[in-house]
Enzyme design. Structure first.
Site, PDB file in Angstrom:
ATOM      1  N   SER A   9      50.727  42.886  39.588  1.00 18.31           N
ATOM      2  CA  SER A   9      50.495  43.398  40.943  1.00 18.31           C
ATOM      3  C   SER A   9      51.759  44.043  41.476  1.00 18.31           C
ATOM      4  O   SER A   9      52.783  43.371  41.653  1.00 18.31           O
ATOM      5  CB  SER A   9      50.071  42.261  41.875  1.00 18.31           C
ATOM      6  OG  SER A   9      50.183  42.707  43.218  1.00 18.31           O
ATOM      7  N   HIS A  34      47.604  46.220  38.912  1.00 18.42           N
ATOM      8  CA  HIS A  34      46.847  45.745  40.075  1.00 18.42           C
ATOM      9  C   HIS A  34      47.421  46.371  41.338  1.00 18.42           C
ATOM     10  O   HIS A  34      48.608  46.247  41.629  1.00 18.42           O
ATOM     11  CB  HIS A  34      46.946  44.217  40.131  1.00 18.42           C
ATOM     12  CG  HIS A  34      46.064  43.563  41.133  1.00 18.42           C
ATOM     13  ND1 HIS A  34      44.708  43.358  40.938  1.00 18.42           N
ATOM     14  CD2 HIS A  34      46.337  43.057  42.369  1.00 18.42           C
ATOM     15  CE1 HIS A  34      44.196  42.736  41.996  1.00 18.42           C
ATOM     16  NE2 HIS A  34      45.155  42.550  42.880  1.00 18.42           N
ATOM     17  N   ASP A  36      47.112  46.494  45.282  1.00 13.80           N
ATOM     18  CA  ASP A  36      46.605  45.779  46.457  1.00 13.80           C
ATOM     19  C   ASP A  36      46.605  46.685  47.676  1.00 13.80           C
ATOM     20  O   ASP A  36      47.661  47.123  48.123  1.00 13.80           O
ATOM     21  CB  ASP A  36      47.497  44.568  46.751  1.00 13.80           C
ATOM     22  CG  ASP A  36      47.245  43.419  45.796  1.00 13.80           C
ATOM     23  OD1 ASP A  36      46.064  43.047  45.616  1.00 13.80           O
ATOM     24  OD2 ASP A  36      48.221  42.899  45.228  1.00 13.80           O
ATOM     25  N   MET A  38      45.680  46.967  51.652  1.00 12.46           N
ATOM     26  CA  MET A  38      45.393  46.148  52.848  1.00 12.46           C
ATOM     27  C   MET A  38      45.411  47.033  54.088  1.00 12.46           C
ATOM     28  O   MET A  38      46.154  48.007  54.146  1.00 12.46           O
ATOM     29  CB  MET A  38      46.463  45.066  53.027  1.00 12.46           C
ATOM     30  CG  MET A  38      46.641  44.177  51.828  1.00 12.46           C
ATOM     31  SD  MET A  38      47.895  42.940  52.178  1.00 12.46           S
ATOM     32  CE  MET A  38      48.317  42.443  50.513  1.00 12.46           C
ATOM     33  N   HIS A  67      42.382  46.727  44.262  1.00 13.29           N
ATOM     34  CA  HIS A  67      41.839  45.578  45.004  1.00 13.29           C
ATOM     35  C   HIS A  67      41.826  45.933  46.488  1.00 13.29           C
ATOM     36  O   HIS A  67      42.871  45.951  47.138  1.00 13.29           O
ATOM     37  CB  HIS A  67      42.743  44.363  44.719  1.00 13.29           C
ATOM     38  CG  HIS A  67      42.356  43.112  45.436  1.00 13.29           C
ATOM     39  ND1 HIS A  67      43.170  41.996  45.498  1.00 13.29           N
ATOM     40  CD2 HIS A  67      41.223  42.774  46.123  1.00 13.29           C
ATOM     41  CE1 HIS A  67      42.571  41.043  46.184  1.00 13.29           C
ATOM     42  NE2 HIS A  67      41.396  41.483  46.590  1.00 13.29           N
ATOM     43  N   MET A 138      39.936  34.861  44.406  1.00 15.65           N
ATOM     44  CA  MET A 138      41.255  34.773  45.038  1.00 15.65           C
ATOM     45  C   MET A 138      41.728  33.325  44.951  1.00 15.65           C
ATOM     46  O   MET A 138      40.966  32.400  45.257  1.00 15.65           O
ATOM     47  CB  MET A 138      41.179  35.193  46.508  1.00 15.65           C
ATOM     48  CG  MET A 138      40.957  36.672  46.749  1.00 15.65           C
ATOM     49  SD  MET A 138      42.245  37.721  46.060  1.00 15.65           S
ATOM     50  CE  MET A 138      43.698  37.222  46.999  1.00 15.65           C
ATOM     51  N   ASP A 176      43.760  35.786  41.231  1.00 11.59           N
ATOM     52  CA  ASP A 176      44.796  36.547  41.937  1.00 11.59           C
ATOM     53  C   ASP A 176      45.462  35.679  42.997  1.00 11.59           C
ATOM     54  O   ASP A 176      44.837  35.285  43.968  1.00 11.59           O
ATOM     55  CB  ASP A 176      44.115  37.767  42.589  1.00 11.59           C
ATOM     56  CG  ASP A 176      45.086  38.681  43.302  1.00 11.59           C
ATOM     57  OD1 ASP A 176      46.311  38.486  43.183  1.00 11.59           O
ATOM     58  OD2 ASP A 176      44.601  39.614  43.988  1.00 11.59           O
TER      59      ASP A 176
HETATM   60  C1  DX5 Z   1      47.416  38.865  47.740  1.00  7.20           C
HETATM   61  C2  DX5 Z   1      47.259  39.935  46.687  1.00  7.20           C
HETATM   62  C3  DX5 Z   1      47.827  39.565  45.364  1.00  7.20           C
HETATM   63  C4  DX5 Z   1      49.321  39.357  45.322  1.00  7.20           C
HETATM   64  C5  DX5 Z   1      49.641  38.354  44.251  1.00  7.20           C
HETATM   65  O1  DX5 Z   1      46.787  39.261  48.911  1.00  7.20           O
HETATM   66  O2  DX5 Z   1      45.887  40.213  46.489  1.00  7.20           O
HETATM   67  O3  DX5 Z   1      47.452  40.520  44.372  1.00  7.20           O
HETATM   68  O4  DX5 Z   1      50.042  40.519  45.068  1.00  7.20           O
HETATM   69  O5  DX5 Z   1      50.988  38.069  44.287  1.00  7.20           O
HETATM   70  P1  DX5 Z   1      51.626  36.782  43.615  1.00  7.20           P
HETATM   71  O6  DX5 Z   1      51.341  36.858  42.146  1.00  7.20           O
HETATM   72  O7  DX5 Z   1      53.075  36.906  43.940  1.00  7.20           O
HETATM   73  O8  DX5 Z   1      50.994  35.580  44.252  1.00  7.20           O
HETATM   74 ZN    ZN Z   2      45.228  41.455  44.684  1.00  3.85          ZN
END
Ligand code: DX5
Ligand code: ZN
Length: 220
Positions: A9, A34, A36, A38, A67, A138, A176
């Protein structure tokens, strides 16, 4: 069980050197990246979006695993597909018409994933499980990298894999959040096979960290 795949990620990467960071994990053998997304609404933070994915696409041959932690993902599917996503994952909690959204992702020629927050029961995807390419469980609450793995999620992974096997489905289960070398075997033993790791890959040497994940799984 389907093949193990690591999906680093980039949320934990150095954003001023994103292209190089993506190249490092690709060179080390990670098949996915990955991404992310938001919106400050569905997830209580902001991250990257369409132009970043477009730029990275020019430098990376990895499977782009997008994602979407956003409200109304149905409004942006085409944009994320055109930006270069190969797999688009939407949250069941954000989709009023989940069946329609999955069909739209496929009609754009992309793989479709559905994501469940930690407190959302596995039952919520059972009717559409045979339509999707991946189910993302998640293992932290969406919003930030570097959070701690929520222990009850292991039971959820086991329950989902068992049910998929009963249904003769070999759907990918992605996990994740909070996954590192200390607990990756636990989630893989429970039935997850696509592992997202942010901090555990991009803190330190990303190439070495990717290889350490593969060594850890191979020794199981
Ligand atoms: C959280 C994200 C994850 C995050 C995971 O909202 O969806 O993909 O980047 O990060 P780590 O591996 O550091 O928990
Ligand atoms: Zn994610």
């Amino acid at each position: 069980m389907p093949e193990f795949k690591l999906s680093p990620s980039v949320l934990a990467a150095d954003f001023s050197r994103l292209g190089e960071e993506a190249e490092a994990v690709e060179k080390a053998g990670a098949p996915y990246l990955h991404l992310d997304v938001m919106d400050g609404q569905f997830a209580p933070s902001f991250s990257l979006g369409i132009p970043v994915i477009e730029s990275l696409r020019k430098r990376s041959g990895l499977l782009f695993d997008t994602h979407l932690m956003i409200e109304h993902p149905e409004h942006y599917l085409e944009a994320f597909a055109q930006a270069g996503s190969d797999l688009i994952t939407v949250h069941v909690e954000a989709c009023r018409h989940l069946d329609r959204v999955i069909r739209e992702i496929h009609s754009l020629g992309k793989k479709a994933g559905v994501a469940l927050n930690p407190a959302t029961p596995v039952e919520s995807v059972k009717h559409i499980a045979s339509m999707v390419d991946m189910i993302l469980l998640m293992t932290v609450n969406p919003g930030f990298g570097g959070q701690k793995y929520i222990p009850y999620c292991t039971r959820k992974i086991r329950e989902l894999r068992q049910w998929l096997e009963e249904e003769k489905l070999d759907t990918d289960i992605q996990v994740d959040g909070g996954i590192g070398l200390d607990n990756v075997r636990e989630v893989v033993s429970a039935g997850a096979n696509v592992i997202v790791a942010g901090s555990a890959v991009f803190r330190g040497d990303p190439g070495e960290n990717v290889q350490a994940f593969y060594r850890c799984i191979e020794s199981m």
